[in-house]
Structures are given as structure tokens and as C-alpha cells.
Design a protein around this motif. Structure first.
Motif, PDB file in Angstrom:
ATOM      1  N   LEU A 224      44.793  -9.196  16.040  1.00 39.74           N
ATOM      2  CA  LEU A 224      43.440  -8.568  15.992  1.00 39.74           C
ATOM      3  C   LEU A 224      42.860 -10.287  15.232  1.00 39.74           C
ATOM      4  CD1 LEU A 224      40.622  -7.397  14.872  1.00 39.74           C
ATOM      5  CD2 LEU A 224      42.432  -6.772  12.567  1.00 39.74           C
ATOM      6  N   TYR A 252      34.965  -6.325  20.089  1.00 38.62           N
ATOM      7  CA  TYR A 252      35.191  -6.533  18.605  1.00 38.62           C
ATOM      8  C   TYR A 252      34.298  -7.007  17.967  1.00 38.62           C
ATOM      9  CZ  TYR A 252      37.346  -6.217  14.085  1.00 38.62           C
ATOM     10  OH  TYR A 252      38.009  -5.933  13.107  1.00 38.62           O
ATOM     11  N   ASP A 256      33.229  -4.513  13.618  1.00 41.04           N
ATOM     12  CA  ASP A 256      34.365  -3.691  13.255  1.00 41.04           C
ATOM     13  C   ASP A 256      35.004  -4.005  12.419  1.00 41.04           C
ATOM     14  OD1 ASP A 256      33.350  -1.878  16.046  1.00 41.04           O
ATOM     15  OD2 ASP A 256      33.278  -3.430  16.884  1.00 41.04           O
ATOM     16  N   THR A 260      37.866  -1.916   9.309  1.00 38.66           N
ATOM     17  CA  THR A 260      38.466  -2.371  10.140  1.00 38.66           C
ATOM     18  C   THR A 260      39.686  -2.409   7.844  1.00 38.66           C
ATOM     19  OG1 THR A 260      38.598  -3.359  12.026  1.00 38.66           O
ATOM     20  CG2 THR A 260      40.281  -3.909  10.538  1.00 38.66           C
ATOM     21  N   VAL A 272      43.693  -5.986  18.762  1.00 38.85           N
ATOM     22  CA  VAL A 272      42.664  -5.963  18.926  1.00 38.85           C
ATOM     23  C   VAL A 272      42.215  -4.835  19.329  1.00 38.85           C
ATOM     24  CG1 VAL A 272      41.667  -6.515  20.849  1.00 38.85           C
ATOM     25  CG2 VAL A 272      40.270  -6.597  19.368  1.00 38.85           C
ATOM     26  N   MET A 276      38.659  -2.375  17.828  1.00 38.17           N
ATOM     27  CA  MET A 276      37.906  -2.748  18.666  1.00 38.17           C
ATOM     28  C   MET A 276      36.799  -1.403  19.224  1.00 38.17           C
ATOM     29  SD  MET A 276      38.836  -3.230  23.037  1.00 38.17           S
ATOM     30  CE  MET A 276      39.593  -2.185  24.193  1.00 38.17           C
ATOM     31  N   THR A 277      35.432  -1.550  19.721  1.00 36.15           N
ATOM     32  CA  THR A 277      34.696  -0.153  19.329  1.00 36.15           C
ATOM     33  C   THR A 277      34.476  -0.322  21.526  1.00 36.15           C
ATOM     34  OG1 THR A 277      33.533  -0.940  18.063  1.00 36.15           O
ATOM     35  CG2 THR A 277      32.649   0.172  20.642  1.00 36.15           C
TER      36      THR A 277
END
Length: 328
Positions: A224, A252, A256, A260, A272, A276-277
Motif C-alpha cells: 500500500l 486506489y 479509499d 482504509t 493495494v 483498492m476499488t
């Protein structure tokens, strides 16, 4: 000696009376649209030259606007002053043209003086008058009845309702021709290249996107921390996340990151992939920039990944780019 201004209510009453009369004038046009309107449209659609719009006085001002509207919607047109036409400017009119002549009375001397010359040329004539039995109406190939019950002027003198009706009828012609020709938004933009309108219609995502070294990108499995560094480095508020084949797997974003932080106390071991989306909003480079605006607004996001046919990221588009370009 200063005059006392009338109460605002009286001013509004006058305005409402005017608008009501002009609304009625436009409404009355609907019941009078007949085969003559169809014939007028066909004459203009079949025209091999230009539509020459003419009129005197207030009708001349309306004629100028109608000519401009026709020209910007796919029907080549321009305004010719009838007085000047009789003194040399008639040379602007050719056998392949069509003339649209406006006169509320249908007897305006400067306009009717053109009749013998137009007949000699064999130029089709469309008249727009408030009197179907007038000289101009009787000698026209097609007549559009723009009659009104009364002017909005309290003395029934100043051209008000009549010019509004003529303007609306001109718009009806232009739009009917536009649709008959299959005229598109892109066609419209070609005649409006300047200003916000041209930018809104002509610019594509590819024209505005960040690409190459400016494309924020990390791979699946990346820590990340790497994604956060990439977001900060590019300053677009997000990064694309790609798989081993280079296809977009997700994004990301700054949003987000907030989620997080709410859900994880320790970010050091996160990848990630976990936060992530998926699959992430994306758009094609050929899409109009205006459509990208709509997608961002509907999705409540400020950036988009731009992908090719294989869903590989090739660019990034931010709302700031759209603002800076004048699209919004």
C-alpha cells in the motif's frame, strides 16, 4: 420634475400581460402548421445553393437571427437587406438559392420590389407573413402564416407578438431541417469551434488525459505504501492498479485511503489488492470530454482511468483538467 415610478406590481402585471399575449401568439402557430410548412422545408432541403433570408425593419432583425440559426444547424444561409438588394446586392442571390422573405403585412415595399427579380431568376420564394392574402404571400412558392391576434404593445402597434411568432416559426424551420438532415452535435461543434460550446463538443478524453510518465500506476501485490507514494507523486488523487498482463484490475483513491484508515489500524503489511476499488471507473480515449464530466458527476468521483480496447490503462483524467480546458 422627477416622475414617481409605478409600483412594482404594476410593472409585473404589464410584463405578465406581454408574456401571456406572446405565449398565445406562439401557441396559435401550432394549429396553422400544414402542408405549406412541409413544402417550405422541402424547398430548403432541395436547395443547391444557400437560403437567403430577408426582411425590413424589425422583421429584418428577426430574419438575421433566423439566417444565423439556419447556418449554424446545417442549412447554409445568410441575411440580405431588401433595400440594399434593390441597389446591387441582388447579385448575392443566384438561381440555385431559396429566398425566405419576412413581412408581417406582406406588403413591405422594399421586399415586394424583389418579386419581379426573383421570378426572373426562377429563385424559389418562401414568405412568412401575417396576412395569407397579401402580395408577398400570393406570389410565394410556399407561405408560412405567422399572424397574431394582437401585438403585446398596448396600442397594438409596436412589433412584439408578431416578431416573437416569426422568430419561433424560424426556429421551427431550423430544427425541422436539422433533424431531417441528421445533423449531429459534432456537426454543430464544427460551426462553433470557439468558446465553451466548441470545447464542450469537440474535445475528447484523449485531448486532456495525462499519459506516459504522468500516468499513476502500480501492480497487483504492491505494498500500500507504494500506491500512496504514486498518488502523491502524480497528484491526481488516485492510481491505477494493473494485473500481470497490464490490464486495469482496479483503482486506489484518496477516498479509499480514508476508508482504509477507518478500517485498519496498521497499514504496514497491507497490499493495494486488499483495499483498492474493483473494477474501478474507466473510460475510452475517444469519448467526448463532456461525457467524462457526466460519468464523474454521476459516480461522484474526480478522476478516471483511461483504457484502450484491451482494458490497459493509457491515461488518467482529472476534473481539474476539464475545468482548466473550459469544458465545465
Amino acid at each position: 420634475m422627477s416622475q414617481t415610478s409605478p409600483p412594482a406590481s404594476l410593472l409585473r402585471e404589464s410584463a405578465l400581460r406581454t408574456l401571456s399575449l406572446e405565449q398565445a401568439a406562439i401557441g396559435a402557430l401550432m394549429s396553422r402548421l400544414d402542408e405549406e410548412f412541409d413544402h417550405a422545408c422541402r424547398l430548403m432541403l432541395d436547395c443547391q445553393g444557400r437560403v437567403i433570408v430577408t426582411g425590413m425593419g424589425k422583421s429584418g432583425h428577426i430574419a438575421g437571427k433566423i439566417a444565423a440559426t439556419l447556418a449554424s444547424t446545417g442549412t447554409p444561409a445568410f441575411f440580405v437587406h431588401p433595400g440594399e438588394a434593390s441597389h446591387g446586392d441582388l447579385g448575392m442571390i443566384t438561381r440555385g438559392d431559396v429566398v425566405l422573405a419576412l413581412s408581417n403585412s406582406g406588403e413591405t415595399a422594399e421586399v415586394t420590389a424583389l418579386l419581379p427579380l426573383l421570378k426572373r431568376l426562377g429563385t424559389p420564394l418562401i414568405s412568412m407573413t401575417g396576412r395569407p392574402g397579401s402580395t408577398l404571400a400570393r406570389h410565394a412558392d410556399a407561405h408560412l402564416n405567422s399572424a397574431v391576434e394582437r401585438e403585446a404593445c398596448p396600442h397594438d402597434l409596436a412589433p412584439t407578438s408578431s416578431t416573437t411568432a416569426a422568430l419561433a416559426l424560424g426556429d421551427a424551420l431550423a430544427v425541422a431541417l436539422l433533424e431531417a438532415r441528421g445533423f449531429t452535435a459534432e456537426d454543430f461543434a464544427l460551426s462553433h469551434p470557439g468558446g465553451t460550446l466548441g470545447k464542450r463538443l469537440l474535445l475528447t478524453v484523449q485531448d486532456l488525459m495525462h499519459s506516459g510518465d504522468r500516468l499513476p500506476l502500480v501492480t497487483l501485490g504492491s505494498p500500500l505504501r507504494d500506491a500512496l507514494i504514486e498518488i502523491t507523486r502524480q497528484g491526481l488523487g488516485f492510481t491505477c492498479v494493473v494485473d500481470q498482463q497490464g490490464r486495469l484490475a482496479g483503482v486506489y483513491t484518496d477516498g479509499d485511503l480514508r476508508r482504509t484508515l477507518d478500517q485498519h489500524h496498521d497499514l504496514r503489511d497491507l497490499t493495494v489488492d486488499e483495499v483498492m476499488t474493483r473494477p474501478g471507473k474507466r473510460i475510452s480515449p475517444q469519448v467526448l470530454a463532456a461525457e467524462a464530466v457526466r460519468l464523474m458527476e454521476d459516480s461522484r468521483i474526480t478522476a478516471l482511468a483511461v483504457v484502450d480496447d484491451q482494458q490497459r490503462p493509457i491515461g488518467a483524467l482529472h476534473m481539474h483538467d476539464l475545468l482548466a480546458s473550459g469544458v465545465i
